[in-house]
Design a protein around this motif. Structure first.
Motif, PDB file in Angstrom:
ATOM      1  N   GLY A   1      -5.462   8.960  -1.218  1.00  0.00           N
ATOM      2  CA  GLY A   1      -6.035   9.374  -2.493  1.00  0.00           C
ATOM      3  C   GLY A   1      -5.096  10.040  -3.472  1.00  0.00           C
ATOM      4  O   GLY A   1      -5.098   9.716  -4.669  1.00  0.00           O
ATOM      5  N   ALA A   2      -4.284  10.948  -3.019  1.00  0.00           N
ATOM      6  CA  ALA A   2      -3.430  11.697  -3.950  1.00  0.00           C
ATOM      7  C   ALA A   2      -2.412  10.788  -4.629  1.00  0.00           C
ATOM      8  O   ALA A   2      -1.939  11.104  -5.728  1.00  0.00           O
ATOM      9  N   ALA A   3      -2.098   9.680  -3.987  1.00  0.00           N
ATOM     10  CA  ALA A   3      -1.144   8.735  -4.584  1.00  0.00           C
ATOM     11  C   ALA A   3      -1.853   7.646  -5.374  1.00  0.00           C
ATOM     12  O   ALA A   3      -1.202   6.796  -5.983  1.00  0.00           O
ATOM     13  N   GLY A   4      -3.202   7.642  -5.328  1.00  0.00           N
ATOM     14  CA  GLY A   4      -3.958   6.678  -6.124  1.00  0.00           C
ATOM     15  C   GLY A   4      -4.208   5.351  -5.448  1.00  0.00           C
ATOM     16  O   GLY A   4      -4.504   4.365  -6.126  1.00  0.00           O
ATOM     17  N   GLN A   5      -4.099   5.300  -4.110  1.00  0.00           N
ATOM     18  CA  GLN A   5      -4.409   4.031  -3.445  1.00  0.00           C
ATOM     19  C   GLN A   5      -5.886   3.718  -3.610  1.00  0.00           C
ATOM     20  O   GLN A   5      -6.754   4.568  -3.350  1.00  0.00           O
ATOM     21  N   THR A   6      -6.180   2.498  -4.063  1.00  0.00           N
ATOM     22  CA  THR A   6      -7.574   2.099  -4.295  1.00  0.00           C
ATOM     23  C   THR A   6      -7.997   0.935  -3.405  1.00  0.00           C
ATOM     24  O   THR A   6      -9.187   0.738  -3.181  1.00  0.00           O
ATOM     25  N   VAL A   7      -7.043   0.157  -2.922  1.00  0.00           N
ATOM     26  CA  VAL A   7      -7.362  -0.950  -2.010  1.00  0.00           C
ATOM     27  C   VAL A   7      -6.710  -0.627  -0.670  1.00  0.00           C
ATOM     28  O   VAL A   7      -5.474  -0.470  -0.584  1.00  0.00           O
ATOM     29  N   PHE A   8      -7.558  -0.541   0.369  1.00  0.00           N
ATOM     30  CA  PHE A   8      -7.060  -0.056   1.658  1.00  0.00           C
ATOM     31  C   PHE A   8      -6.673  -1.212   2.585  1.00  0.00           C
ATOM     32  O   PHE A   8      -7.198  -1.373   3.692  1.00  0.00           O
ATOM     33  N   HIS A   9      -5.734  -1.978   2.067  1.00  0.00           N
ATOM     34  CA  HIS A   9      -4.990  -3.003   2.820  1.00  0.00           C
ATOM     35  C   HIS A   9      -3.568  -2.818   2.297  1.00  0.00           C
ATOM     36  O   HIS A   9      -3.329  -3.036   1.101  1.00  0.00           O
ATOM     37  N   VAL A  10      -2.679  -2.385   3.153  1.00  0.00           N
ATOM     38  CA  VAL A  10      -1.361  -1.932   2.692  1.00  0.00           C
ATOM     39  C   VAL A  10      -0.699  -2.989   1.794  1.00  0.00           C
ATOM     40  O   VAL A  10      -0.791  -4.188   2.051  1.00  0.00           O
ATOM     41  N   HIS A  11      -0.074  -2.506   0.718  1.00  0.00           N
ATOM     42  CA  HIS A  11       0.562  -3.439  -0.228  1.00  0.00           C
ATOM     43  C   HIS A  11       1.693  -2.735  -0.948  1.00  0.00           C
ATOM     44  O   HIS A  11       1.638  -1.535  -1.204  1.00  0.00           O
ATOM     45  N   ALA A  12       2.697  -3.521  -1.299  1.00  0.00           N
ATOM     46  CA  ALA A  12       3.806  -3.027  -2.119  1.00  0.00           C
ATOM     47  C   ALA A  12       3.641  -3.598  -3.524  1.00  0.00           C
ATOM     48  O   ALA A  12       3.440  -4.805  -3.694  1.00  0.00           O
ATOM     49  N   HIS A  13       3.690  -2.726  -4.523  1.00  0.00           N
ATOM     50  CA  HIS A  13       3.711  -3.163  -5.914  1.00  0.00           C
ATOM     51  C   HIS A  13       5.165  -3.490  -6.271  1.00  0.00           C
ATOM     52  O   HIS A  13       6.072  -2.722  -5.947  1.00  0.00           O
ATOM     53  N   VAL A  14       5.372  -4.586  -6.973  1.00  0.00           N
ATOM     54  CA  VAL A  14       6.688  -4.909  -7.544  1.00  0.00           C
ATOM     55  C   VAL A  14       6.514  -4.896  -9.057  1.00  0.00           C
ATOM     56  O   VAL A  14       5.755  -5.698  -9.608  1.00  0.00           O
ATOM     57  N   LEU A  15       7.180  -3.942  -9.705  1.00  0.00           N
ATOM     58  CA  LEU A  15       7.023  -3.731 -11.150  1.00  0.00           C
ATOM     59  C   LEU A  15       8.360  -3.930 -11.847  1.00  0.00           C
ATOM     60  O   LEU A  15       9.384  -3.402 -11.400  1.00  0.00           O
ATOM     61  N   GLY A  16       8.327  -4.675 -12.943  1.00  0.00           N
ATOM     62  CA  GLY A  16       9.580  -4.877 -13.660  1.00  0.00           C
ATOM     63  C   GLY A  16       9.383  -5.457 -15.047  1.00  0.00           C
ATOM     64  O   GLY A  16       8.270  -5.646 -15.516  1.00  0.00           O
ATOM     65  N   GLN A  17      10.511  -5.684 -15.684  1.00  0.00           N
ATOM     66  CA  GLN A  17      10.631  -6.227 -17.035  1.00  0.00           C
ATOM     67  C   GLN A  17      10.215  -5.215 -18.109  1.00  0.00           C
ATOM     68  O   GLN A  17       9.854  -5.584 -19.220  1.00  0.00           O
ATOM     69  N   ARG A  18      10.272  -3.943 -17.761  1.00  0.00           N
ATOM     70  CA  ARG A  18      10.202  -2.881 -18.764  1.00  0.00           C
ATOM     71  C   ARG A  18      10.906  -1.671 -18.177  1.00  0.00           C
ATOM     72  O   ARG A  18      11.125  -1.598 -16.955  1.00  0.00           O
ATOM     73  N   HIS A  19      11.245  -0.686 -19.043  1.00  0.00           N
ATOM     74  CA  HIS A  19      11.847   0.538 -18.529  1.00  0.00           C
ATOM     75  C   HIS A  19      10.807   1.306 -17.729  1.00  0.00           C
ATOM     76  O   HIS A  19       9.677   1.484 -18.174  1.00  0.00           O
TER      77      HIS A  19
END
Ligand code: 5GP
Ligand code: ZN
Length: 113
Positions: free
Chosen positions: A89-107
């Motif tokens: 919760g404190a990190a904002g996990q909303t879907v409880f199936h482990v996942h890695a976000h890959v974020l890019g193409q902006r600063h």
């Protein structure tokens, strides 16, 4: 529970997703609510609720290797991108199936919010 888990349902093809990469262990698909021009989620096919329950080094390694492959294919590997795993919760996990976000193409600011 794997039966009702949103991401398990995507793995089983019961819910559509924009899949960008997959192999026998992991699946990568576009986030439905992107926070950056490139925003892809990498998940294991096996149901693991959070990083806290993860016990297989090989699966965790495969998630990160697919994250890097997705970043390369999206053309952000050299410029830079962020790989994030929110846990509970404190990190904002909303879907409880482990996942890695890959974020890019902006600063991406540091520290994250
Ligand atoms: P978390 O907040 O758990 O770290 O990340 C969950 C992510 O899943 C969020 O970024 C959210 O936008 C994404 N998401 C939630 N439901 C769906 C869905 O049905 N399809 C896709 N592609 N992404 C989803
Ligand atoms: Zn699941």
């Amino acid at each position: 529970m794997p039966e009702s888990c949103l991401f398990c349902r995507i793995v089983r093809g019961e819910i559509p997703a924009s899949i960008v990469m997959q192999d026998e262990h992991c699946l990568a698909f576009r986030d439905i609510n992107p926070q950056a021009p490139v925003h892809v989620l990498v998940i294991p096919r096996e149901h693991v609720p959070t990083l806290n329950e993860a016990s297989e080094p090989e699966i965790l390694g495969r998630i990160l290797l697919m994250a890097a492959a997705v970043a390369k294919e999206a053309g952000v590997a050299e410029a830079g991108y962020r790989t994030v795993i929110n846990t509970n919760g404190a990190a904002g996990q909303t879907v409880f199936h482990v996942h890695a976000h890959v974020l890019g193409q902006r600063h991406l600011a540091w520290p994250p919010g």
